[in-house]
Motif scaffolding. Structure first.
Motif: not given
Length: 142
Positions: A43-57
């Motif tokens: 859902a968030v990785s469109g912003i970037g993989p780091l943002a996706g990783n933080i949100a997922g974590s």
């Protein structure tokens, strides 16, 4: 023993409060929280993989902490939501730091390690950190 009788014994055992039942539920909760991680990451990785990783974590840790409170350790009546999130989140952060440091050390001290050995090391490190987290949650948080 018929399959249904065996399945019934397994289900009764999983409902128990003994160490192995808690450990099995811990592993099941881990799998469920990984689904939350993947959904949040996507859902968030469109912003970037780091943002996706933080949100997922963050999402997967919150899910895991609540499920551990309610299901794994059956502590909803004695441990409040915030306490579970604070304690479990702190342990998750400590585990992240330990695993990251260990993997960085592995890359430094054994730079020529093959892919299969690296994968084995990652599995061993994550299993060790997961086991330590289980024991710390069981002994100190819940």
């Amino acid at each position: 023993m018929p399959c249904t009788a065996w399945a019934g014994r397994v289900m009764r055992s999983l409902r128990g409060d003994h160490l192995l039942a808690q450990l099995a539920r811990f592993a099941l909760v881990g799998g469920c929280s990984n689904v939350g991680y993947v959904v949040s990451f996507m859902a968030v990785s469109g912003i970037g993989p780091l943002a996706g990783n933080i949100a997922g974590s963050i999402v997967s840790t919150a899910i895991a902490n609540e499920l551990h409170r309610r299901l794994t350790f059956r502590a909803a009546g004695r441990v409040r939501w915030f306490t579970a999130q604070w304690g479990g989140g702190g342990l998750a952060l400590a585990g992240l730091l330990i695993s990251t440091g260990t993997l960085a050390g592995l890359a430094f001290w054994a730079p020529g390690l093959g892919e299969a050995a690296q994968a084995g090391a990652v599995i061993a490190i994550m299993a060790t950190v997961g086991g330590m987290r289980f024991l710390a949650l069981r002994g100190f948080v819940f």
